[in-house]
Design a protein around this motif. Structure first.
Motif, short mmCIF file in Angstrom:
data_model
loop_
_atom_site.label_atom_id
_atom_site.label_comp_id
_atom_site.label_asym_id
_atom_site.label_seq_id
_atom_site.Cartn_x
_atom_site.Cartn_y
_atom_site.Cartn_z
N ALA A 249 0.74 -1.23 0.07
CA ALA A 249 -0.01 0.08 0.00
C ALA A 249 1.02 1.34 0.19
N LEU A 250 1.95 1.34 0.84
CA LEU A 250 2.89 2.40 0.67
C LEU A 250 3.30 2.57 -0.71
N ILE A 251 4.12 1.46 -1.27
CA ILE A 251 4.49 1.39 -2.57
C ILE A 251 3.63 2.20 -3.43
N TRP A 252 2.27 1.83 -3.32
CA TRP A 252 1.43 2.40 -4.38
C TRP A 252 0.69 3.68 -4.08
N GLY A 253 1.24 4.29 -2.92
CA GLY A 253 1.01 5.68 -2.58
C GLY A 253 -0.02 6.09 -1.56
N LEU A 254 -0.16 5.14 -0.56
CA LEU A 254 -0.96 5.27 0.67
C LEU A 254 -0.83 6.49 1.23
N SER A 255 0.33 6.99 1.52
CA SER A 255 0.67 8.19 2.08
C SER A 255 0.50 9.23 1.38
N ASP A 256 0.60 9.32 -0.09
CA ASP A 256 0.13 10.49 -0.83
C ASP A 256 -1.40 10.55 -0.70
N LEU A 257 -2.14 9.48 -0.64
CA LEU A 257 -3.67 9.71 -0.51
C LEU A 257 -4.00 10.29 0.86
N SER A 258 -3.31 9.84 1.80
CA SER A 258 -3.49 10.26 3.17
C SER A 258 -3.47 12.05 3.37
N GLU A 259 -2.33 12.31 2.61
CA GLU A 259 -1.94 13.78 2.43
C GLU A 259 -3.02 14.46 1.72
N LEU A 260 -3.48 14.05 0.66
CA LEU A 260 -4.47 14.68 -0.32
C LEU A 260 -5.86 14.77 0.60
N ASN A 261 -6.07 13.92 1.46
CA ASN A 261 -7.31 13.95 2.32
C ASN A 261 -7.00 14.69 3.68
N GLY A 262 -5.93 15.53 3.62
CA GLY A 262 -5.71 16.34 4.90
C GLY A 262 -5.15 15.57 6.04
N GLN A 263 -4.70 14.41 5.88
CA GLN A 263 -4.32 13.51 6.90
C GLN A 263 -2.61 13.42 7.07
N PHE A 264 -2.09 13.79 8.10
CA PHE A 264 -0.67 13.59 8.51
C PHE A 264 -0.54 12.21 8.48
N PHE A 265 0.64 11.70 7.61
CA PHE A 265 1.05 10.27 7.88
C PHE A 265 2.30 10.52 8.48
N ASN A 266 2.26 9.89 9.81
CA ASN A 266 3.18 9.76 10.65
C ASN A 266 4.22 8.67 10.61
N ARG A 267 5.45 8.95 10.02
CA ARG A 267 6.37 7.96 9.71
C ARG A 267 7.10 7.47 10.71
N LEU A 268 6.87 7.91 12.04
CA LEU A 268 7.46 7.52 13.22
C LEU A 268 6.74 6.45 14.02
N GLU A 269 5.48 6.19 13.56
CA GLU A 269 4.57 5.11 14.05
C GLU A 269 5.11 3.57 13.45
N ALA A 270 5.13 2.76 14.12
CA ALA A 270 5.41 1.40 13.64
C ALA A 270 4.50 0.85 12.72
N PRO A 271 4.95 0.37 11.37
CA PRO A 271 3.93 -0.26 10.70
C PRO A 271 3.60 -1.83 11.04
N LEU A 272 3.10 -2.49 10.49
CA LEU A 272 2.81 -4.01 10.86
C LEU A 272 4.02 -4.75 10.36
N TYR A 273 4.63 -4.24 9.34
CA TYR A 273 5.93 -5.25 9.22
C TYR A 273 7.10 -4.34 9.53
N ASP A 274 8.22 -5.06 9.51
CA ASP A 274 9.62 -4.51 10.15
C ASP A 274 10.73 -5.09 9.38
N LEU A 275 11.20 -4.22 8.46
CA LEU A 275 12.33 -4.72 7.51
C LEU A 275 13.35 -5.16 8.29
N PHE A 276 13.65 -4.64 9.68
CA PHE A 276 14.85 -4.89 10.21
C PHE A 276 14.63 -6.16 11.08
N SER A 277 13.40 -7.09 10.78
CA SER A 277 13.58 -8.34 11.58
C SER A 277 13.12 -9.35 10.37
N LEU A 278 13.44 -8.98 9.38
CA LEU A 278 13.44 -9.97 8.06
C LEU A 278 14.34 -11.25 8.29
#
Length: 360
Positions: A331-360
């Motif tokens: 969803a982030l690859i396909w622009g979820l954060s951009d969609l959030s901003e277009l709707n006036g919602q701040f996308f907080n990059r400091l909140e943990a997503p469901l996935y964790d690249l560091f635990s791969l």
């Protein structure tokens, strides 16, 4: 310089790239029925990708170029891709021409992250210091990692412009759909924004003075199973405060470059920008430096899929993720954060997503 697309006049150069005036070229042409057939989309996309491919050497010292333009790796092959691959393969959120809608695609490590942006001589000599040595946080090493990140993005923008020209050539009605605006003007303007950045890098390469960047470097005491590079022109800082307007302004966009890679049982993240933009990014820098370890990971987890397809991931580790993690990453690859901003919602990059690249 980022601004609204200008209207295409009859005497303006045709958007198809022919070199003729619009009135003498595509003004009265009809769309190619074969190109507009949805059943032909995969075939047409593959053809356009091939037509758009550009072979060049971006190094400013053209007199030293070798004749051969190579498939240069934007992420080091033997040093990085080899260690995160499985059976010679990595996964990337970068689609191949035969499947343009895939969220993740398998790539052989010899073809992963490559672009035809350097001749054999300059690819070897320029980047030799970071090929032969561990990252030492020096001005030279930071410059070389950032320059390679810039080079691949600069090259990709040119190829996207070529793709857009090829599309317009087959579907000239696009100009009518956008009320006579240049349908691809945004990418052209974004490319123009990169020209002064390229001049800085070119001058540094020619003079050997590499102190043109400021950076924040994070070191993690683990070796991750992914590597990435990318850039963005952030419109807000990390608290949602507006820092630049990317539409309708008369000033060039300010860019940040991000590289993440494992090396010697550690992982490094380099976040850099031109020194001339220090005042502009002073608060952004303060926010980056004040993050704790978990916030840094969250920032990287969220930011990489937002800004880049140039992410190489270990296939076996990715396959262990459940569907919810893959879906959120996609969803982030396909622009979820951009969609959030277009709707006036701040996308907080400091909140943990469901996935964790560091635990791969």
């Amino acid at each position: 310089m980022m601004m609204m697309n200008k209207k295409i006049g009859r005497n303006d150069p045709c958007p198809c790239g022919s070199g003729y005036k619009y009135k003498k070229c595509c003004l009265n042409k009809k769309d190619d029925d074969n190109f507009t057939n949805p059943l032909k989309f995969p075939e047409n996309y593959k053809t356009i990708r091939k037509e758009a491919r550009l072979k060049q050497c971006l190094h400013p010292d053209k007199a030293s170029c070798s004749e051969k333009i190579i498939n240069a790796h934007s992420i080091q092959n033997n040093k990085i891709l080899k260690r995160i691959s499985s059976n010679g393969y990595v996964y990337m959120p970068c689609p191949k021409p035969d499947n343009p809608f895939a969220v993740i695609t398998r790539w052989g490590r010899k073809e992963a992250t490559v672009f035809t942006g350097f001749c054999n001589y300059h690819d070897k000599t320029v980047f030799q210091p970071i090929e032969d040595s561990y990252f030492d946080k020096s001005e030279l090493h930071i410059f070389l990692y950032t320059y390679r990140c810039f080079a691949v993005e600069y090259h990709k923008k040119q190829e996207v412009i070529n793709m857009q020209k090829a599309i317009f050539k087959r579907k000239p009605s696009l100009i009518g759909m956008s009320h006579h605006d240049d349908p691809f003007g945004g990418m052209k303007l974004a490319f123009e924004d990169f020209q002064p950045v390229k001049q800085v890098f070119d001058n540094a390469l020619l003079t050997g003075k590499y102190d043109v960047l400021s950076s924040v470097i994070w070191e993690f005491p683990i070796s991750v199973k992914f590597a990435a590079s990318g850039f963005e022109a952030p419109s807000t800082d990390l608290q949602g405060k507006k820092i630049q307007n990317l539409l309708g302004t008369k000033t060039s966009a300010k860019h940040i470059f991000i590289m993440v890679f494992p090396e010697d049982n550690k992982t490094y993240c380099i976040i850099s920008w031109l020194k001339t933009n220090d005042n502009f990014f002073s608060e952004y820098r303060r926010q980056l430096e004040n993050m704790d370890m978990q916030q840094r990971k969250n920032y990287i987890n969220n930011t990489l899929p937002i800004i880049s397809e140039n992410i190489a991931i270990n296939p076996e580790a990715w396959d262990k993720w459940d569907k919810s993690k893959k879906d959120e990453f996609g969803a982030l690859i396909w622009g979820l954060s951009d969609l959030s901003e277009l709707n006036g919602q701040f996308f907080n990059r400091l909140e943990a997503p469901l996935y964790d690249l560091f635990s791969l």
